[in-house]
Design an enzyme around this catalytic site. Structure first.
Site: not given
Length: 812
Positions: A356, A544-545, A550, A652, A656
């Site tokens: 991942h 998100k985390r 990110k 993901t 969504k």
């Protein structure tokens, strides 16, 4: 399964009477939730039991999904959707004077995960049940799950999330299936005949693993899958003698040590005791799960375990359960009496591994001394696996000592779990097309060169039942009308919506649905934060985390840039924009926590500045979780997916957002690439360097953040606010500033190229705002994103796993 309203009402009344003396008239919302949940458990019980019996009676091969995380969220609403009974149950409760929505709101999120990895696992097991595949999930029943996030003075504070404090009606304790997991001890040998010896581990610390089963209800099917979560208890339990001797702490010491294994998801592992606990957790659920699988296999097929790979496919979700590989070797050799070669063949044909991440720090490795002390026999097995692998490697590359060292499972005093998984597993898959190519050509190139047939791609997906039908019922109704209701089972049918791209009535409906969802988010925002937002503004969302790659920091600096631009020129014709953040930072991740603090400092300044507050608002949604996400995704208009290209495995959340009509603003990273392919490049807003460009710039060593700042005075000014006292007095954000300009902790400056990509990001973000002003055009883009989301169902992903890796067939 047939549903009878009168019988169901009786079951609800029965369970309410068990919890209150006053019947439904005196029932609280929480009691109503428990009663209707238990009544539903009664309703599905026969299907759940018969599903298990059918799989065993027909001797069907089963997939076992081992994951340290299952971010399940709330169960009641999702189960009602999949059963197709939401309206009927609501009517029953209404007739009893109870409110289904209020009851649902009392259910805590089962937050047994931390973002994408855990939510993916939850989507996968739901798809497995909906597609009628024989499967079971295995994990840990964390007492506290992921922490509850509280914001105090703009800073994250972690609060225990005791999600089972009042019990969980969706869990069944299976005490008769308890197994013993053994830690530590010492290895001895004993004669096994014919000159052979058998290894045995003695003087161990024994922990009882108690399984709790949760039903996974499939969509429009009688298949009910199982998620089995393990809880830890001491085999010695409470020491009454020590307690009577007034040694109160020592009396419960062994019990507390055992319960630590299932107490908290991802304990802080910045120190040696935290590392030991993390590793022990991973072994605990892996060993318990394997023992359970072997026990079930022997009961159905007898004692000959040579057929295990024909009946069991075990998927390792990232490196957390990779310790299962040497543990299965141990169980087969030391407990079942098989030889090395036979055991090795079984293990290799049974395990498959999902990678991942491309981040080297996320490819788990453990200190040899720690691993050997906790699992002396497993360390011997890993040594032998590595010895045999290195012999093959040296034969193939006799002179390349650097390659030998680079690929050794044991090197530099560490046990490298990803290397172990690749060497032993029969399949290694990435989770998006770009991610898999990076694995094959960069991160895992050495292994791909040897075993190209092992590597494959399985692009992630999400379940449309929860993330569209449940989260966005108005849009689901529109899809029923335009493409037919079968999209709920086969999301590829959603592509038929493209035929409505020029239908003004449909485009108007899409805009109206989005407007109502934005009002719902505005109300939630007011409730959670006290901030009033304009639901007619552009809703720009990054949830998100929290991690530096990110690039939430890029978003924040851009907000500061816009704030300064508006103050300099109040006549700027920018669209009113509300920027939403939702994120948790790992408890030991200092800079991630600093970014959360910065977001709040910027929000406080911007939201209270009368010169800009009508143009720009910043909102941080605290304690981001599944139930909150179900409000955020349908309301979002821009989906920020802005990771440094080449760093995000898949994502993901981007999927969504897409199926709910949000438009991607992002880099060509992870699954964004495939999203753009499906929606069309003209229906997304892409910026920044490509993964190849990032690697080239990183490798040539010529990147100079100062040159970027000197060439962009507006950026330099915005960045300077981190240290010039604009937001706080003191050095709260000095480390963030230094990480971009100078580099910190031995890292190169601006390691994730925030400053390099800023100009492109700012320009594309502005262009997206200009397009948004034309609502008819925007609604058409949103429609085409929805219509293009059919590929991103977890049903498609699971079908690929089932046929291409696991070799399992649907039971009906």
């Amino acid at each position: 399964m047939t549903f009878n309203k009168n019988e169901f009402r009786e079951r609800v009344s029965y369970w309410i009477d068990r919890g209150t003396d006053d019947g439904s008239e005196g029932a609280t919302d929480r009691q109503a939730y428990e009663a209707v949940s238990r009544a539903l458990m009664d309703l599905i019980w026969n299907n759940w039991r018969e599903c298990e019996r059918d799989i065993k009676a027909r001797k069907l091969k089963r997939a076992y999904y081992l994951s340290a995380e299952f971010l399940m969220g709330r169960a009641l609403g999702n189960n009602l959707i999949n059963l197709g009974l939401r309206n009927e149950i609501a009517e029953v409760m209404d007739e009893m004077g109870l409110n289904l929505n209020a009851a649902e709101d009392t259910e805590p999120d089962a937050a047994l995960g931390n973002g994408g990895l855990g939510r993916l696992a939850a989507c996968f097991i739901e798809s497995l049940a909906s597609l009628d595949f024989p499967a079971r999930g295995y994990g840990i029943r964390y007492r506290y799950g992921m922490f509850r996030q509280k914001i105090v003075d703009g800073r994250q504070v972690e609060i225990p999330d005791d999600w089972v404090a009042r019990g969980d009606p969706w869990s069944i304790r299976r005490g008769n299936r308890t197994v013993t997991v053994r830690f530590g001890g010492r290895v001895v040998t004993e004669p096994a005949g014919e000159g052979k010896v058998r290894y045995k581990t003695v003087d161990t610390e024994d922990i009882r693993a108690i399984p709790y089963d949760m039903p996974i209800i499939g969509w429009d099917t009688d298949t009910v899958g199982t998620l089995r979560l393990w809880e830890a208890e001491s085999s010695n339990g409470f020491n009454l003698q020590l307690f009577n001797d007034m040694e109160y702490l020592r009396a419960v010491e062994s019990q507390n040590r055992a319960r630590d294994l299932s107490r908290v998801l991802y304990p802080n592992d910045s120190g040696p005791t935290g590392k030991a606990l993390r590793l022990r957790q991973q072994f605990f659920f892996s060993s318990a799960s394997l023992q359970d699988i072997i026990r079930e296999y022997k009961k159905i097929h007898g004692g000959d375990l040579s057929g295990l790979p024909e009946m069991a496919a075990i998927q390792l979700n990232d490196t957390h359960p990779v310790i299962a590989i040497p543990e299965l070797m141990r169980l087969l050799m030391d407990e079942e009496g098989l030889g090395w070669d036979k055991s090795s063949e079984i293990v290799k044909r049974t395990f498959a591994y999902t990678n991942h991440t491309v981040l080297s720090e996320a490819l788990e490795k453990w200190p040899v001394d720690l691993f050997r002390a906790e699992f002396p026999r497993l360390f011997q097995i890993v040594e032998e696996i590595n010895r045999r692998f290195m012999a093959e490697l040296i034969k193939k590359y006799p002179q390349d000592r650097l390659k030998h060292h680079r690929m050794s499972i044991l090197a530099d005093g560490m046990v490298k779990m990803a290397w172990l998984a690749i060497v032993v597993s029969h399949s290694v898959n990435g989770v998006a097309a770009l991610h898999t190519e990076i694995l094959k050509n960069v991160v895992l190139k050495d292994w791909y060169d040897i075993w190209p047939g092992k590597f494959n791609n399985k692009t992630n997906g999400v379940t449309q039942r929860r993330w569209l039908k449940k989260a966005n019922p108005a849009l689901a109704d529109l899809l029923d009308e335009t493409v037919g209701p079968e999209w709920t089972r086969d999301l590829s049918l959603i592509s038929g919506l493209k035929d409505k791209a020029e239908d003004s009535a449909v485009l108007t409906r899409i805009g109206e649905i989005k407007a109502e969802n934005k009002k719902r988010l505005a109300a939630l925002t007011q409730s959670l934060t006290g901030i009033t937002v304009d639901p007619t503004s552009l809703f720009d969302v990054q949830i998100k985390r929290l991690h530096e790659y990110k690039r939430q920091l890029l978003n924040v600096i851009s907000i500061v840039h816009d704030w300064q631009a508006i103050k300099d020129n109040p006549n700027l014709n920018l669209p009113p924009r509300t920027v939403f953040f939702g994120a948790k930072a790992a408890s030991g991740y200092r800079r991630a926590k600093q970014i959360i603090h910065l977001i709040h400092a910027v929000a406080d300044k911007v939201n209270n500045d009368p010169a800009v507050s009508n143009h720009l608002k910043v909102v941080f949604i605290p304690d981001y979780k599944v139930s909150v996400a179900e409000v955020l995704f349908p309301a979002a208009e821009i989906s920020q997916q802005i990771s440094t290209a080449g760093k995000e495995a898949s994502g993901t959340g981007n999927m969504k957002f897409m199926m709910n009509g949000a438009v991607t603003l992002g880099t060509m990273d992870g699954a964004n690439i495939e999203i753009v392919e499906e929606a069309g490049a003209e229906n997304a807003f892409i910026f920044g360097m490509s993964a190849d460009e990032v690697e080239e710039l990183r490798d040539n060593g010529l990147y100079d953040p100062w040159a970027i700042l000197e060439g962009n005075t507006a950026l330099k000014r915005a960045l300077g606010t981190l240290v010039d006292g604009t937001f706080v007095t003191g050095d709260d954000f000095r480390e963030l500033y230094d990480s971009l300009v100078y580099g910190v902790e031995g890292n190169t400056p601006d390691d994730y190229f925030i400053l390099r990509d800023f100009a492109s990001y700012s320009e594309v973000r502005g262009r997206a705002g200009e397009v948004w002003k034309n609502q008819e055009k925007w609604n058409r883009i949103a429609l085409l994103n929805i219509a293009g989301s059919g590929k991103f169902s977890s049903d498609r992903t699971i079908r690929q796993y089932a046929s291409e890796i696991w070799g399992i067939k649907a039971r009906r």
